[in-house]
Design an enzyme around this catalytic site. Structure first.
Site, PDB file in Angstrom:
ATOM      1  N   GLU A   1     -14.422  57.220   9.568  1.00 40.68           N
ATOM      2  CA  GLU A   1     -13.027  57.375   9.978  1.00 40.68           C
ATOM      3  C   GLU A   1     -12.435  56.040  10.431  1.00 40.68           C
ATOM      4  O   GLU A   1     -11.271  55.734  10.154  1.00 40.68           O
ATOM      5  CB  GLU A   1     -12.934  58.413  11.095  1.00 40.68           C
ATOM      6  CG  GLU A   1     -13.243  59.834  10.628  1.00 40.68           C
ATOM      7  CD  GLU A   1     -13.357  60.819  11.778  1.00 40.68           C
ATOM      8  OE1 GLU A   1     -12.853  60.507  12.887  1.00 40.68           O
ATOM      9  OE2 GLU A   1     -13.954  61.891  11.586  1.00 40.68           O
TER      10      GLU A   1
ATOM     11  N   HIS B   1      -7.453  66.497  -8.727  1.00 44.45           N
ATOM     12  CA  HIS B   1      -6.506  67.157  -7.814  1.00 44.45           C
ATOM     13  C   HIS B   1      -7.237  67.813  -6.640  1.00 44.45           C
ATOM     14  O   HIS B   1      -6.738  68.779  -6.042  1.00 44.45           O
ATOM     15  CB  HIS B   1      -5.664  68.217  -8.552  1.00 44.45           C
ATOM     16  CG  HIS B   1      -4.995  67.708  -9.781  1.00 44.45           C
ATOM     17  ND1 HIS B   1      -3.844  66.974  -9.752  1.00 44.45           N
ATOM     18  CD2 HIS B   1      -5.356  67.805 -11.093  1.00 44.45           C
ATOM     19  CE1 HIS B   1      -3.484  66.654 -10.996  1.00 44.45           C
ATOM     20  NE2 HIS B   1      -4.401  67.133 -11.823  1.00 44.45           N
TER      21      HIS B   1
ATOM     22  N   LYS C   1     -20.760  69.379  17.577  1.00 49.25           N
ATOM     23  CA  LYS C   1     -20.058  68.409  16.733  1.00 49.25           C
ATOM     24  C   LYS C   1     -20.941  67.214  16.378  1.00 49.25           C
ATOM     25  O   LYS C   1     -21.708  66.708  17.183  1.00 49.25           O
ATOM     26  CB  LYS C   1     -18.801  67.892  17.442  1.00 49.25           C
ATOM     27  CG  LYS C   1     -17.721  68.919  17.687  1.00 49.25           C
ATOM     28  CD  LYS C   1     -17.026  69.328  16.400  1.00 49.25           C
ATOM     29  CE  LYS C   1     -16.214  68.209  15.814  1.00 49.25           C
ATOM     30  NZ  LYS C   1     -15.115  67.764  16.699  1.00 49.25           N
TER      31      LYS C   1
ATOM     32  N   SER D   1     -19.257  65.050  20.482  1.00 46.23           N
ATOM     33  CA  SER D   1     -18.053  65.420  21.227  1.00 46.23           C
ATOM     34  C   SER D   1     -18.385  65.513  22.704  1.00 46.23           C
ATOM     35  O   SER D   1     -19.494  65.900  23.076  1.00 46.23           O
ATOM     36  CB  SER D   1     -17.520  66.770  20.725  1.00 46.23           C
ATOM     37  OG  SER D   1     -16.577  67.309  21.633  1.00 46.23           O
TER      38      SER D   1
END
Length: 456
Positions: free
Chosen positions: A290, A156, A283, A277
């Site tokens: 992704e 979970h 970043k 970024s």
């Protein structure tokens, strides 16, 4: 341009209709398979006396030259041609004259395209399986390095019990082994030759379909000509297998995205597989993971598209079936690139073992072992469970972890606690006690590594 099929009609279609009908833009990638299939067909025609041996030799020699010219770039594929089959046949006829027109004897584009597609996809399955095995090997090698690196295991998405990082990686190796098995099994059913089924009903010529199939490396022939030209089960099956493969990669992508975040800090991806970024210099984005996660949805779409195209088609061939190729080509290309990206990403990943261990400690995932300790001392499990929960609550409130809580504090909850407690709740002990087959102990992980490497 005159149409090869002109006769019943004048063959005059509008430019827009030609563009709409054309498949050369995507089926041109099958030029090797198309030419290889045509060489085998010419050999069969000569063997059966349907054309002369000298004619077959002329056809085969020139087809090999066309193959070489296309492969080298000397002969660019004409994108105004209707499809790759017509392009090759027209080029052949240009070079050898009327004998080139004999090549299409005892076959149709219906069985020809079915043949090319099977041959092309079988080759791509081999490549995809080989790449997937390299990824499995990369995961297994990394699992061996980190077979003693403790991390929190989750249910979970909540910290549940301690596991080894190597154990976690091997779970994905097992998934990918099944993917290779599925694709290999799919290829077995794909390995049936449709050539000789012709348009739908076979042919009046005395052909030898078994000879032609054997020349091309097929294990058998389609035994029903209607089925031979209209069967695209192998496309659906491969798309399904690739969708499952991408689902597995997407799950691992999600974990890598989480693990590489500041909130987790379990791993750091190589700069080679991240981006920055445009305005936030701090970043380091896990864009490759992704993208794999995003492209999984695209592959699912390819599968659903193919299923929808085929669901209402009467026998035998229908032009709708031209739509089988772009989706399966896209899925194979996408999966191939995704697997290759993952090989590099996994091979170069840095693992923050201390961060994982601290997360395991802060998650109190040895609380079950604390309760088991009391149970082994004679306390009923439910009572032990309640005491363990109370101790965890105290630790959370006071910034402690079970491993550092003083024995005096433990004894406030039960006199059964002794110094040996700390050995029992040490995370490494907790993990290595789980020594069942397939479990997370070092011994079990080593057994799993041997299993995977034997499979490979």
């Amino acid at each position: 341009m005159a149409k090869m099929w002109a006769g019943r009609t004048a063959g005059d279609t509008s430019k827009l209709a030609d563009e709409f009908n054309s498949s050369i833009g995507f089926d041109s990638r099958m030029f090797k398979e198309d030419i290889t299939g045509s060489i085998a067909h010419a050999q069969m025609l000569a063997k059966q006396g349907i054309i002369e041996r000298k004619e077959a030799d002329t056809l085969c020699d020139e087809l090999l030259k066309i193959l070489e010219d296309i492969s080298s770039g000397k002969l660019p594929i004409d994108m105004d041609a209707e499809d790759i089959h017509m392009f090759v046949e027209e080029e052949l006829t240009k070079r050898v004259g009327d004998v080139g027109k004999k090549l299409h004897t005892a076959r149709s584009r219906n069985d020809q395209v079915a043949l090319d597609l099977r041959m092309y996809l079988m080759n791509r399955v081999d490549e995809l399986c080989a790449d997937t095995k390299h990824l499995i090997a990369a995961l297994t090698d990394k699992a061996e390095v980190y077979k003693e690196a403790i991390m929190p295991g989750y249910t979970h998405l909540q910290r549940a019990q301690p596991v080894m990082f190597g154990h976690h990686l091997l779970a994905y190796a097992m998934m990918l082994l099944r993917d290779v098995d599925r694709m290999t099994d799919c290829k077995r059913r794909m390995n049936i030759s449709p050539i000789g089924c012709c348009a739908l009903a076979g042919t009046t010529y005395d052909t030898d379909r078994y000879f032609e199939a054997e020349q091309l490396g097929f294990e058998g022939i389609a035994m029903n000509s209607l089925d031979g030209v209209s069967d695209r089960d192998f496309v659906i099956e491969l798309l399904s297998d690739i969708a499952i493969l991408m689902m597995h990669l997407s799950r691992l992508s999600e974990e890598i995205i989480l693990w590489s975040s500041w909130e987790f800090g379990f791993v750091e991806l190589s700069d080679a597989y991240t981006t920055g970024s445009s305005i936030m210099p701090q970043k380091k984005n896990s864009d490759m993971a992704e993208l794999v996660r995003g492209k999984t949805g695209r592959v699912y779409g390819d599968l659903m598209g193919a299923l929808t195209v085929l669901k209402g088609l009467p026998l035998a061939y229908n032009k709708d079936m031209q739509e089988d190729k772009e989706g399966v080509f896209d899925a194979v290309d996408t999966a191939s690139m995704s697997v290759k990206i993952f090989i590099g990403m996994i091979s170069t990943i840095k693992v923050r073992t201390e961060n994982m261990k601290k997360a395991a400690q802060r998650g109190f995932i040895n609380a079950t072992d604390l309760a088991d300790y009391l149970t082994k001392k004679g306390m009923p499990f439910r009572s032990a469970y309640k005491i363990s929960g109370s101790i965890v609550a105290y630790c959370i409130e006071n910034g402690e972890v079970l491993e550092t809580l003083p024995l005096e504090k433990y004894k406030e909850y039960s006199d059964l606690f002794e110094q040996d407690l700390y050995e029992d709740i040490d995370l490494l002990t907790c993990v290595n006690k789980r020594n069942s087959v397939g479990g997370t102990s070092v011994q079990s992980i080593e057994q799993q590594i041997r299993f995977v490497r034997e499979k490979l």
